[in-house]
Design a protein around this motif. Structure first.
Motif, PDB file in Angstrom:
ATOM      1  N   ASN A   4       0.806  -1.219   0.000  1.00 50.95           N
ATOM      2  CA  ASN A   4       0.000   0.000   0.000  1.00 50.95           C
ATOM      3  C   ASN A   4       0.843   1.275   0.000  1.00 50.95           C
ATOM      4  OD1 ASN A   4       0.935  -0.481   2.611  1.00 50.95           O
ATOM      5  ND2 ASN A   4      -0.812   0.532   3.583  1.00 50.95           N
ATOM      6  N   GLU A   5       2.162   1.149   0.010  1.00 50.49           N
ATOM      7  CA  GLU A   5       3.054   2.306  -0.058  1.00 50.49           C
ATOM      8  C   GLU A   5       3.585   2.363  -1.490  1.00 50.49           C
ATOM      9  OE1 GLU A   5       5.844   1.822   3.177  1.00 50.49           O
ATOM     10  OE2 GLU A   5       4.203   1.429   4.596  1.00 50.49           O
ATOM     11  N   VAL A   6       2.839   3.020  -2.351  1.00 52.08           N
ATOM     12  CA  VAL A   6       2.962   2.788  -3.794  1.00 52.08           C
ATOM     13  C   VAL A   6       3.909   3.727  -4.515  1.00 52.08           C
ATOM     14  CG1 VAL A   6       0.644   1.805  -3.879  1.00 52.08           C
ATOM     15  CG2 VAL A   6       0.957   4.257  -4.280  1.00 52.08           C
ATOM     16  N   HIS A  56      -6.641   4.973   0.106  1.00 52.99           N
ATOM     17  CA  HIS A  56      -6.617   5.830   1.291  1.00 52.99           C
ATOM     18  C   HIS A  56      -5.184   6.307   1.560  1.00 52.99           C
ATOM     19  CE1 HIS A  56      -6.997   7.217   5.446  1.00 52.99           C
ATOM     20  NE2 HIS A  56      -8.315   7.242   5.256  1.00 52.99           N
ATOM     21  N   CYS A  57      -5.052   7.564   1.956  1.00 46.83           N
ATOM     22  CA  CYS A  57      -3.730   8.171   2.115  1.00 46.83           C
ATOM     23  C   CYS A  57      -2.861   7.427   3.124  1.00 46.83           C
ATOM     24  CB  CYS A  57      -3.894   9.626   2.529  1.00 46.83           C
ATOM     25  SG  CYS A  57      -2.333  10.509   2.774  1.00 46.83           S
ATOM     26  N   LEU A  58      -3.428   7.032   4.259  1.00 45.03           N
ATOM     27  CA  LEU A  58      -2.629   6.441   5.331  1.00 45.03           C
ATOM     28  C   LEU A  58      -3.060   5.053   5.762  1.00 45.03           C
ATOM     29  CD1 LEU A  58      -2.078   9.516   7.693  1.00 45.03           C
ATOM     30  CD2 LEU A  58      -0.416   8.471   6.152  1.00 45.03           C
ATOM     31  N   PHE A  59      -4.349   4.726   5.630  1.00 44.53           N
ATOM     32  CA  PHE A  59      -4.853   3.513   6.267  1.00 44.53           C
ATOM     33  C   PHE A  59      -5.380   2.486   5.272  1.00 44.53           C
ATOM     34  CE2 PHE A  59      -5.484   7.034   9.324  1.00 44.53           C
ATOM     35  CZ  PHE A  59      -4.563   6.626  10.264  1.00 44.53           C
ATOM     36  N   GLU A 203      22.457  -0.402   3.294  1.00 46.39           N
ATOM     37  CA  GLU A 203      21.111  -0.084   2.812  1.00 46.39           C
ATOM     38  C   GLU A 203      20.476   1.017   3.660  1.00 46.39           C
ATOM     39  OE1 GLU A 203      18.421  -2.890   1.090  1.00 46.39           O
ATOM     40  OE2 GLU A 203      16.958  -2.569   2.684  1.00 46.39           O
ATOM     41  N   LEU A 204      19.753   1.916   2.999  1.00 53.05           N
ATOM     42  CA  LEU A 204      18.900   2.891   3.661  1.00 53.05           C
ATOM     43  C   LEU A 204      17.445   2.519   3.428  1.00 53.05           C
ATOM     44  CD1 LEU A 204      20.386   6.414   2.797  1.00 53.05           C
ATOM     45  CD2 LEU A 204      20.964   4.900   4.702  1.00 53.05           C
ATOM     46  N   THR A 205      16.595   2.899   4.372  1.00 60.45           N
ATOM     47  CA  THR A 205      15.152   2.854   4.182  1.00 60.45           C
ATOM     48  C   THR A 205      14.704   4.277   3.885  1.00 60.45           C
ATOM     49  OG1 THR A 205      14.862   0.972   5.664  1.00 60.45           O
ATOM     50  CG2 THR A 205      12.931   2.350   5.264  1.00 60.45           C
ATOM     51  N   LEU A 206      14.177   4.487   2.683  1.00 63.58           N
ATOM     52  CA  LEU A 206      13.778   5.819   2.247  1.00 63.58           C
ATOM     53  C   LEU A 206      12.261   5.948   2.306  1.00 63.58           C
ATOM     54  CD1 LEU A 206      16.146   6.165  -0.849  1.00 63.58           C
ATOM     55  CD2 LEU A 206      16.490   7.071   1.465  1.00 63.58           C
ATOM     56  N   GLU A 207      11.788   6.780   3.226  1.00 68.96           N
ATOM     57  CA  GLU A 207      10.360   7.100   3.336  1.00 68.96           C
ATOM     58  C   GLU A 207      10.129   8.345   2.490  1.00 68.96           C
ATOM     59  OE1 GLU A 207       8.117   5.393   5.088  1.00 68.96           O
ATOM     60  OE2 GLU A 207       9.301   4.149   6.472  1.00 68.96           O
ATOM     61  N   LEU A 208       9.315   8.219   1.425  1.00 68.97           N
ATOM     62  CA  LEU A 208       9.342   9.221   0.362  1.00 68.97           C
ATOM     63  C   LEU A 208       8.088  10.071   0.228  1.00 68.97           C
ATOM     64  CD1 LEU A 208      11.185   7.134  -2.359  1.00 68.97           C
ATOM     65  CD2 LEU A 208      12.127   8.752  -0.712  1.00 68.97           C
ATOM     66  N   SER A 209       7.069   9.837   1.060  1.00 66.95           N
ATOM     67  CA  SER A 209       5.873  10.684   0.957  1.00 66.95           C
ATOM     68  C   SER A 209       5.068  10.566   2.239  1.00 66.95           C
ATOM     69  CB  SER A 209       5.007  10.273  -0.239  1.00 66.95           C
ATOM     70  OG  SER A 209       4.574   8.928  -0.124  1.00 66.95           O
ATOM     71  N   CYS A 210       4.496  11.684   2.664  1.00 67.65           N
ATOM     72  CA  CYS A 210       3.645  11.660   3.846  1.00 67.65           C
ATOM     73  C   CYS A 210       2.448  10.753   3.615  1.00 67.65           C
ATOM     74  CB  CYS A 210       3.173  13.077   4.182  1.00 67.65           C
ATOM     75  SG  CYS A 210       4.511  14.239   4.530  1.00 67.65           S
ATOM     76  N   PHE A 213      -0.445   6.509  -0.341  1.00 68.84           N
ATOM     77  CA  PHE A 213      -1.031   6.300  -1.672  1.00 68.84           C
ATOM     78  C   PHE A 213      -1.377   7.669  -2.249  1.00 68.84           C
ATOM     79  CE2 PHE A 213      -2.888   2.553  -3.991  1.00 68.84           C
ATOM     80  CZ  PHE A 213      -3.182   3.229  -5.164  1.00 68.84           C
ATOM     81  N   PRO A 214      -0.370   8.390  -2.797  1.00 64.21           N
ATOM     82  CA  PRO A 214      -0.620   9.735  -3.318  1.00 64.21           C
ATOM     83  C   PRO A 214      -1.584   9.706  -4.504  1.00 64.21           C
ATOM     84  CG  PRO A 214       1.733   9.271  -3.164  1.00 64.21           C
ATOM     85  CD  PRO A 214       1.020   7.977  -2.959  1.00 64.21           C
ATOM     86  N   GLN A 215      -2.243  10.822  -4.726  1.00 63.68           N
ATOM     87  CA  GLN A 215      -3.122  10.944  -5.875  1.00 63.68           C
ATOM     88  C   GLN A 215      -2.309  10.990  -7.164  1.00 63.68           C
ATOM     89  OE1 GLN A 215      -6.147  14.011  -5.481  1.00 63.68           O
ATOM     90  NE2 GLN A 215      -5.971  13.935  -3.249  1.00 63.68           N
ATOM     91  N   VAL A 216      -2.911  10.526  -8.238  1.00 60.39           N
ATOM     92  CA  VAL A 216      -2.222  10.452  -9.534  1.00 60.39           C
ATOM     93  C   VAL A 216      -1.693  11.820  -9.952  1.00 60.39           C
ATOM     94  CG1 VAL A 216      -2.535   9.951 -11.995  1.00 60.39           C
ATOM     95  CG2 VAL A 216      -3.520   8.418 -10.276  1.00 60.39           C
ATOM     96  N   LYS A 217      -2.456  12.859  -9.713  1.00 59.78           N
ATOM     97  CA  LYS A 217      -2.051  14.201 -10.150  1.00 59.78           C
ATOM     98  C   LYS A 217      -0.787  14.687  -9.436  1.00 59.78           C
ATOM     99  CE  LYS A 217      -5.060  16.635  -6.851  1.00 59.78           C
ATOM    100  NZ  LYS A 217      -6.226  17.552  -6.709  1.00 59.78           N
ATOM    101  N   GLU A 218      -0.446  14.071  -8.295  1.00 55.54           N
ATOM    102  CA  GLU A 218       0.740  14.475  -7.537  1.00 55.54           C
ATOM    103  C   GLU A 218       2.020  13.786  -8.001  1.00 55.54           C
ATOM    104  OE1 GLU A 218      -0.519  13.310  -3.673  1.00 55.54           O
ATOM    105  OE2 GLU A 218      -1.467  15.229  -3.218  1.00 55.54           O
ATOM    106  N   LEU A 219       1.889  12.749  -8.815  1.00 54.47           N
ATOM    107  CA  LEU A 219       3.050  11.933  -9.159  1.00 54.47           C
ATOM    108  C   LEU A 219       4.136  12.697  -9.922  1.00 54.47           C
ATOM    109  CD1 LEU A 219       1.351   8.524 -10.042  1.00 54.47           C
ATOM    110  CD2 LEU A 219       2.409   9.238  -7.883  1.00 54.47           C
TER     111      LEU A 219
END
Length: 373
Positions: A4-6, A56-59, A203-210, A213-219
């Motif tokens: 779900n972290e797309v 859903h953004c977070l859940f 290795e790093l773990t990169l968290e890349l967005s708050c 599942f961001p909206q398509v328009k934000e990509l």
């Protein structure tokens, strides 16, 4: 690895396109990078979770695989071994985890990144500790902490805003946009620690967005935020020093221990099947100790420059001398069970004894190698 972290999946596919486009157009940055670096990209480690994810953004659902398992809790854990906790046998682990473990055994990976969402921060080892719950909230530092901090800052400061460290409402703040994994929260069975301890791959773990599942328009804007950082991070494969270890007859030797004084790794870094070693190190003066059965311990001090700007780490070979004794002391065994295996078919792009490339990997997974010439 969390379905779900797309965003990571989208960014890695875009990265492939950008690398290929630049190379076809003979752009200098792409030619230099791809002619000196072997890049492996796994856009999706958890396809079943991705298929189940909603928007859903977070859940949203989809974090776990088809069996309901969090893959980033499913790897062997060195700290669990130190605490004498029972570990699963490899055949009992999830198929996705077994596949990654097998992959790491067939390539000499040096640098990697694991892409996630739900925060905006570059996290580095260790994710776990053997110090007990009293130490929650304190960092669990690795012997290569200076290198990890450097790598994390390379990403955060080349990112459009990660370095600000306070952009997500429910996570942080993170100074410089980076964090020690255990300092953030304890995590047992993570891929980041496994790659570092057992595969000699930082290795790093990169968290890349708050938003997971961001909206398509934000990509498009999220790609622009991360493009420079991804390319700068790949270039860090050329930190440090690389080369081969040769025995008394001039042949490259596998499984020679190549240690840097002051860096007591749980599993010592060893040469691969072609006698090749690689140590990611920030610029400085380092003393190396090289050990191989039947040979004198070799100690050499090297001044290591900054290699990424030249797309090549410092090249240095170690030449060992035989000892006359008929019996040789065994090499010291580290704390966890390291289970080194030399695979004759993997680790380089040609059958030659020299590395053709240094390997880097991004996962959701990406992994890298750099040329030895």
């Amino acid at each position: 690895m969390h379905g779900n972290e797309v965003l990571g999946r989208v960014l890695l596919l875009q990265l492939i396109e950008e690398l290929v486009r630049g190379y076809r157009d003979k752009e200098t940055w792409s030619l230099q990078l791809l002619n000196s670096t072997r890049i492996h990209i796994l856009p999706t480690m958890n396809p079943d979770g991705f298929d189940e994810a909603d928007t859903h953004c977070l859940f949203s659902q989809g974090r776990f695989n088809h069996n309901g398992v969090d893959l980033n809790r499913g790897f062997p854990d060195a700290f669990a071994g130190l605490r004498k906790q029972r570990e699963l046998k490899e055949e009992q682990r999830e198929a996705e985890v077994r596949a990654v473990i097998g992959w790491l055994k067939t390539e000499t990976f040096v640098l990697s990144a694991n892409l996630h969402g739900g925060a905006l921060v570059a996290s580095y080892p260790y994710d776990n500790s053997d110090r007990g719950s009293d130490f929650f909230g304190a960092p669990s530092l690795s012997p290569d902490d200076d290198v990890f901090v450097h790598l994390a800052k390379v990403y955060s400061y080349n990112h459009a805003s990660m370095h600000r460290g306070n952009l997500c409402d429910d996570t942080g703040p993170f100074r410089d946009g980076i964090t020690n994994g255990y300092h953030w929260y304890p995590l047992e069975g993570g891929m980041q620690d496994y790659n570092y301890v057992w595969a000699q791959c930082l290795e790093l773990t990169l968290e890349l967005s708050c938003c997971k599942f961001p909206q398509v328009k934000e990509l498009p804007s999220l790609w622009e935020d991360n493009k420079k950082a991804l390319l700068a991070y790949i270039q860090q494969i050329h930190l440090g020093v690389k080369g081969q270890v040769f025995d008394g007859s001039g042949k490259p030797v596998p499984n020679a221990v190549v240690e840097v004084e002051g860096r007591k790794n749980m599993c010592p870094f060893r040469t691969n099947q072609h006698g090749e070693y690689y140590r990611l190190l920030v610029p400085g003066v380092y003393t190396f100790k090289v050990r191989y059965p039947g040979h004198e311990v070799l100690t050499e001090t090297l001044r290591v420059p900054y290699g990424p700007d030249q797309y090549s780490a410092m090249k240095h070979d170690f030449m060992l001398r035989r000892i006359a004794s008929a019996t040789f002391p065994a090499l010291p065994e580290p704390s966890p069970s390291c289970n080194y295996t030399v695979h004759p078919g993997g680790g380089c792009a040609t059958a030659a004894s020299m590395w053709s490339r240094l390997t880097l990997g991004f996962s959701l997974v990406m992994v890298m190698q750099s040329l030895i010439d």
